[in-house]
Structures are given as structure tokens and as C-alpha cells.
Design an enzyme around this catalytic site. Sequence first.
Site, PDB file in Angstrom:
ATOM      1  N   HIS A   1      -0.859  -7.887   3.354  1.00  0.00           N
ATOM      2  CA  HIS A   1      -0.485  -8.620   4.539  1.00  0.00           C
ATOM      3  C   HIS A   1      -1.415  -8.159   5.918  1.00  0.00           C
ATOM      4  O   HIS A   1      -1.340  -8.247   7.122  1.00  0.00           O
ATOM      5  CB  HIS A   1       0.836  -8.460   4.932  1.00  0.00           C
ATOM      6  CG  HIS A   1       1.340  -6.940   5.260  1.00  0.00           C
ATOM      7  ND1 HIS A   1       1.260  -6.344   6.787  1.00  0.00           N
ATOM      8  CD2 HIS A   1       1.737  -5.665   4.654  1.00  0.00           C
ATOM      9  CE1 HIS A   1       1.638  -4.947   6.427  1.00  0.00           C
ATOM     10  NE2 HIS A   1       1.934  -4.777   5.472  1.00  0.00           N
TER      11      HIS A   1
ATOM     12  N   GLN B   1      -6.808  -0.633   5.394  1.00  0.00           N
ATOM     13  CA  GLN B   1      -7.094  -1.314   6.544  1.00  0.00           C
ATOM     14  C   GLN B   1      -8.902  -1.913   6.555  1.00  0.00           C
ATOM     15  O   GLN B   1      -9.118  -2.230   7.330  1.00  0.00           O
ATOM     16  CB  GLN B   1      -7.156  -0.599   7.727  1.00  0.00           C
ATOM     17  CG  GLN B   1      -5.771   0.078   8.267  1.00  0.00           C
ATOM     18  CD  GLN B   1      -5.003  -0.910   9.024  1.00  0.00           C
ATOM     19  OE1 GLN B   1      -5.645  -1.963   9.536  1.00  0.00           O
ATOM     20  NE2 GLN B   1      -3.740  -0.930   9.009  1.00  0.00           N
TER      21      GLN B   1
ATOM     22  N   ASN C   1      -5.996   3.879  10.308  1.00  0.00           N
ATOM     23  CA  ASN C   1      -5.272   2.582  10.937  1.00  0.00           C
ATOM     24  C   ASN C   1      -4.690   2.823  12.478  1.00  0.00           C
ATOM     25  O   ASN C   1      -4.378   1.880  13.146  1.00  0.00           O
ATOM     26  CB  ASN C   1      -3.839   2.359  10.123  1.00  0.00           C
ATOM     27  CG  ASN C   1      -3.122   3.804  10.118  1.00  0.00           C
ATOM     28  OD1 ASN C   1      -3.709   4.703   9.334  1.00  0.00           O
ATOM     29  ND2 ASN C   1      -1.761   3.755  10.536  1.00  0.00           N
TER      30      ASN C   1
ATOM     31  N   CYS D   1       4.505   2.480  11.230  1.00  0.00           N
ATOM     32  CA  CYS D   1       5.420   3.234  10.400  1.00  0.00           C
ATOM     33  C   CYS D   1       5.658   4.425  11.236  1.00  0.00           C
ATOM     34  O   CYS D   1       6.350   5.506  10.643  1.00  0.00           O
ATOM     35  CB  CYS D   1       4.699   3.587   9.073  1.00  0.00           C
ATOM     36  SG  CYS D   1       4.513   2.114   8.197  1.00  0.00           S
TER      37      CYS D   1
ATOM     38  N   THR E   1       9.351  -7.728 -13.087  1.00  0.00           N
ATOM     39  CA  THR E   1       8.799  -9.154 -12.949  1.00  0.00           C
ATOM     40  C   THR E   1       7.916  -9.264 -11.824  1.00  0.00           C
ATOM     41  O   THR E   1       8.216  -9.131 -10.698  1.00  0.00           O
ATOM     42  CB  THR E   1      10.021 -10.114 -12.799  1.00  0.00           C
ATOM     43  OG1 THR E   1      10.999  -9.841 -14.028  1.00  0.00           O
ATOM     44  CG2 THR E   1       9.320 -11.579 -12.914  1.00  0.00           C
TER      45      THR E   1
ATOM     46  N   ALA F   1       0.935  -1.333   0.110  1.00  0.00           N
ATOM     47  CA  ALA F   1       0.024  -0.039  -0.051  1.00  0.00           C
ATOM     48  C   ALA F   1       0.945   1.207   0.043  1.00  0.00           C
ATOM     49  O   ALA F   1       0.551   2.143  -0.350  1.00  0.00           O
ATOM     50  CB  ALA F   1      -0.875   0.022   1.091  1.00  0.00           C
TER      51      ALA F   1
ATOM     52  N   SER G   1      -3.261  -3.712   0.563  1.00  0.00           N
ATOM     53  CA  SER G   1      -2.034  -4.260   1.014  1.00  0.00           C
ATOM     54  C   SER G   1      -2.396  -5.874   1.370  1.00  0.00           C
ATOM     55  O   SER G   1      -3.526  -5.992   2.197  1.00  0.00           O
ATOM     56  CB  SER G   1      -1.375  -3.532   1.962  1.00  0.00           C
ATOM     57  OG  SER G   1      -0.300  -4.438   2.540  1.00  0.00           O
TER      58      SER G   1
END
Length: 397
Positions: free
Chosen positions: A228, A206, A178, A357, A270, A70, A226
Site C-alpha cells: 500500500h 518506504q 518514514n 503508527c 490461504t 511490512a 508493503s
Amino acid sequence: MIYLDNSATTPIDPEVLDAMMPYLKEEFGNPSSRHYTLAKNAEKAVEESRERLASLINSKSSEIIFTSGASESNNFVIKGVADYKKYYEHRGNHIITSKVEHKSILQTCKFLNGEVYLNKEKNKPKSYIPRKVKSINVDRGYDVTFLDVNEYGQVENNSLSEAIKDTTVLISVIWGNNEIGSLNDIKSLSSLVKERNILFHSDATQVLGKINIDVKEVPVDFLSFSAHKIYGPKGIGACYIRNKMKDVPNIDMTALIHGGLQECGYRAGTHAVHNIVGFGKAAEIAKRNMKEYIKKITDLELETRKLIKSKFPNVDFLGDPENHIPGIIPIILPGVINELLIEKLSNDVAISSGSACSIGEPSYVIEAIGKKDFSNNFIRISLNKFIDDINKFILSL
Ligand code: PMP
């Protein structure tokens, strides 16, 4: 370990891991090579994952661009639109966002706004942003408005309307916060600008898989995701880009990673096939189990809130009590120093004092909702679908 920091990242779902494994072993082809079976299998796996993610948000698969996460999606949308509108279309240079966005939006907007962080000793720009810096401004030719939010951390329609200028080209408002979990009314905010030739982005990291997202109902142009945060692997994310006409992404914007033609030329490199497959599987599970997931997490959240309240009667629950992401419990515990509590519990319990973060800094979200004096007492508890018993956590407090 009682893991209650699922807004930072979730454990990987065993079904996701099983789906990924073949692409780390025998199915190692490069999807862009195309002409032999190994490459075709990889390409098929990438496209199936794209469809699974598209299906979770009711979009077309051609509207999904895979990224590394993200943070990258957010950088891509803000910089890609800003650059294109200013230098190719000569349309405008004004961007609107809020004060409580994730750092990958805030810092990108500050960068465009000309904020440069200097190494204090050498007065040279830093290639990373250290804690103690001096900042100066350079003129990159953009103009950014950072909107105030209400007591729940939400952007209000009138404050957005008032901020719009003739030069506004992009608005970016987070869907679910978040740190404090509050949901913005993205349908209403994005509808405000629908007729005005201004693009609308929302960081939906989120909320993916946790609330119903339907891009046919909500007129956003871009979304960021995202894997994860939804029991998928790290290092993979996506961007939703609305197709205004045909079956190819056709919102003009500058590529973030220049190179090959992967991801319609927006994002060269890739494909990380194993990660993309993991994301697709996580999206498929999220769609399949959405109803039960929300019920389970909501019940667990209510029970956790009740137990916290009985142990700490003076607890202050933050965020919008009605409209919030299921499973996030943001609290202020007066008199309890968050860093000390987290340290004390660290071998047995994982909780957080805010965004991963921004670790080590007072929360700007808490400041923006007028609770700055309590930023040392702020704790975020975030649940996951594998937790059955919350009592052990409460006893450990
Ligand atoms: N936006 C929000 C709202 C987030 O919570 C996060 C994760 N902390 C990100 C963006 C960044 O996600 P990623 O780790 O995939 O770069």
C-alpha cells in the site's frame, strides 16, 4: 481533498484495481487446492506476482515470501531469526537495530529485550499497547542494542562496527526513514558484516519502487515491503529472503504463522490472491515507470520546497538533502503547532505530524536527530504520482 500523506498510504492505481477485480469475482480458487483449473489459475496468478516483485528488486522469485504487510515481515524476520539462532543453533542472542526504526521493528526488539507493558491499574500485561503504561522487564534471554543516529537520522558505519559482539546474530537498519525520508547507505552497512556470519535485514517499505533496489549489488539477507506504499492494496506485503544456495529459501528461521505449507512453511494461511495480484501489478508498474516516476516526483518535490520556503522563510527542512526518498518533505515550521494546523486543514488537505503508527505521540525520530524541542512543529508532506498542481496546497497554508 489534496492528499499529501503518501508515506502513510498511497491511493490505489486504477490499473492495480482492474488487475485485482477478477480475483474478487469469478477467479476465487484457492491456490493450494491445485488440481482443478480454478485453483491452478489462482496459483499461476500468485506465482506471476511473485515474479513481478522479484523482478523489481532483481531477486529470484523463490526469494519472495508474501505476508500481510511490512509490520508482519518485520516481526517475522526479527522473531524468526532470534528464536532460531538462540534455541536451535545456540549461536547468540544479540540483535542490533537503530533508534529511528519503524515501530514494528522497535516494539518487536523491545519485546525480545524483555519490555512488558502493564495496565497501570491492574498490573497485568496488556494485549495492546495503550498510551499511558508502566513498563517492567522480564528476561526473555535476548540482548538488543539500539544505535544512535546522525543529524539526518542515519546509522554510521563506525557506530555499527563498534556495536557488534561475538553474540550478534542479526542487524536490522531501515533503508529509508518514514518520517524524515533520509536513506541509509545499506550497501555499505550490509557489506560490513557480510563475512561475519551475521544476518542483515533492512525495512525497505518506504523505498520500494522509489529508488533502485538490486539485491545482487547489496548484500542484505532480508528486506521487508508493503504494497500500500506503492499504489497497491492494503493488507499485503512481502519479505525478501536470500537463497544462499539452491532455489528454495534456506536461511533457517522459525515460522511466524504455524500451520499449512504455504510460503514454504514460513507463513501458513490461504493466500489473499486478489491482494497478491494487486501487489504484483503495482510492482510491475513501478518497474516499468521507475525513471519517469522519479523525475516527476523529484520535480514536484523541488517546486514544493521552493514554494514552502518563499511562504515560510524560517522553515527548517529535515533529513539528508542529498540522499532521501523522492517525494518526502519533512519540515519544522517554527511557531506553527502541527496538530492545530492539521486539524484546521483537515477537510481539504491531508498532511501528517509523523508516522501513522505513532500518531498522538511526540516523534522519537525527531528526538533522535536532536530536534526534540520542535517535535510540535514537525510536519511531513509526502507526494504521489497523481498530483499535478501543488499551488492549491501552498495557498491553503
Ligand atoms: N515500515 C515502515 C518504514 C513503514 O513506513 C510502515 C508503514 N507505516 C511499515 C513498516 C508498516 O507497514 P504495514 O502498514 O504494511 O504493516
